[in-house]
Write an enzyme that holds these catalytic residues in place. Structure first.
Site, PDB file in Angstrom:
ATOM      1  N   ASP A  54       0.887  -1.185  -0.102  1.00 55.88           N
ATOM      2  CA  ASP A  54       0.025   0.028   0.153  1.00 55.88           C
ATOM      3  C   ASP A  54       0.942   1.359  -0.041  1.00 55.88           C
ATOM      4  OD1 ASP A  54       0.813  -0.771   2.746  1.00 55.88           O
ATOM      5  OD2 ASP A  54      -0.736   0.837   3.520  1.00 55.88           O
ATOM      6  N   GLU A  82       0.269  -1.141   6.037  1.00 57.84           N
ATOM      7  CA  GLU A  82       1.150  -0.502   6.824  1.00 57.84           C
ATOM      8  C   GLU A  82       1.106   0.806   6.772  1.00 57.84           C
ATOM      9  OE1 GLU A  82       5.205   1.254   7.963  1.00 57.84           O
ATOM     10  OE2 GLU A  82       3.969   1.475   5.892  1.00 57.84           O
TER      11      GLU A  82
END
Length: 377
Positions: free
Chosen positions: A85, A146
């Site tokens: 991400d 994250e």
């Protein structure tokens, strides 16, 4: 055969990295994360690995577990822990498009941390092509959350790490080639103010502004910052109509704490801010927290020494330092599993529209990971 003899092709690496970057994958877009998992999964399969796509939860995207064939498959080995991400919403490519200029490669998420994941995979690809069996089995776990503190996959990362001997986290390397051994705690807090609505024109005095209360609280929160524990308000949402006194306001705080004691004091200070004044309620709730990964632990330093020798043979000096930025290395390091973090590509501008990496670091860092995979035992 030495890792120095592996044949890394810079032009080919650049060509194959491009789809990773042009497949945008912001954390809150589960469909976008699924698309990038498809792109990465294909490259992993082409490198000879077996794959498992792990469904997402909490409305977030899927994770990808990648295992390379090994005679000791299933025994503790090396875990490469990375995230797919990014902080960049879909459409950022129009502002920071993939391009190659003056020895730099640009694009959203290329430094944090698609480039690092890619060079680690390229290392295993070349090892497999050369017919080399690494001393330990190698597993990749690539997750989707994250950038928001890993609320959905922390358990997954910790369990995978506990089944392995070492953890490598290819977050961006520091400018001086340094890696990270130890990270400070990162705590998140959610703020809410609840006011009394009214018409902002003819009944202003009847209202109690939630925005006004939040505006007063933000400087108070940021003024609590010290060298050992910081506080920053990075998100705020409020209001829909300018002719309405706001009845609600929401904000988010990020806090860095160097020690467990600093973290405890910071959490208490934040939670103690809750109050009701002039009919406006101020509410503080604790969000996701990354634990302190204490710097200088013997198991981490021993792993670093092997990595530093690998770097020296490649031709650069590897240093280490603790970091105030959080990563999933906080979790694995805090568990006491030997961890080396920020082994990824070198560059600048992460989380900005100038995010880029140094082209020369692709082969350098692919060799570095190959060396670690072949020397960690």
């Amino acid at each position: 055969m030495s890792f120095l003899d592996l044949k890394f092709d810079n032009e080919d690496m650049i060509r194959r990295l491009r789809p990773w970057i042009e497949t945008e994958s912001p954390t809150f877009d589960a469909a976008a994360l699924a698309r990038v998992v498809d792109v990465v999964a294909y490259d992993c399969a082409a490198a000879g690995a077996s794959l498992e796509v792990i469904p997402g939860r909490m409305g977030l995207g899927p994770s990808l577990r990648v295992k390379f064939p090994h005679p000791d498959q299933g025994k503790p080995g090396i875990l490469v822990s990375g995230h797919l991400d990014t902080v960049h919403p879909v459409g950022t490519l129009s502002q920071n498009p993939w391009r190659r200029e003056d020895g730099k490669l640009y694009g959203p998420g290329i430094q944090d941390m698609k480039g690092g994941n890619f060079v680690a995979l390229e290392a295993m690809r070349q090892i497999m092509r050369a017919g080399i069996v690494t001393p330990l089995p190698v597993t990749f776990l690539l997750t989707p959350d994250e950038e928001i503190g890993t609320p959905a996959t922390r358990d997954l990362i910790e369990q995978e790490a506990l089944m392995n001997r070492y953890v490598v986290v290819p977050e961006p390397a520091h400018k001086d080639h340094s890696c990270v051994i130890g990270r400070f705690a990162i705590a998140r807090f959610n703020l809410e103010t609840r006011g009394v609505p009214s018409h902002a024109g003819w009944a202003l005095k009847e209202g109690r502004s939630a925005i006004a209360m939040m505006a007063r609280k933000i400087p108070e929160i940021e003024a609590m910052t010290t060298e050992d524990c910081t506080f920053s308000v990075g998100v705020i949402h409020a209001g829909q109509w300018v002719n309405c006194v706001s009845s609600s306001c929401f904000a988010e705080v990020l806090s860095m704490a160097k020690t467990d004691e600093d973290l405890e004091r910071g959490v208490k200070a934040m939670l103690d801010l809750g109050e009701t004044a002039n009919d406006v309620e101020f509410i503080v709730t604790r969000g996701v927290t990354r634990p302190v990964w204490k710097p200088g632990q013997p198991q981490d330093l021993a792993l670093f020494d092997v990595a530093a020798n690998v770097a020296k043979r490649i031709g650069f000096e590897l240093k280490h330092e603790p970091s105030g930025g959080g990563s999933d290395g906080n979790f694995t390091g805090a568990l006491g599993i030997p961890t080396i973090d920020s082994t990824g590509v070198r560059g600048a501008g992460l989380h900005t529209l100038n995010e880029h990496i140094l082209e020369e670091s692709l082969v350098e860092r692919a060799k570095f990971h190959a060396g670690m995979f072949m020397e960690f035992n």
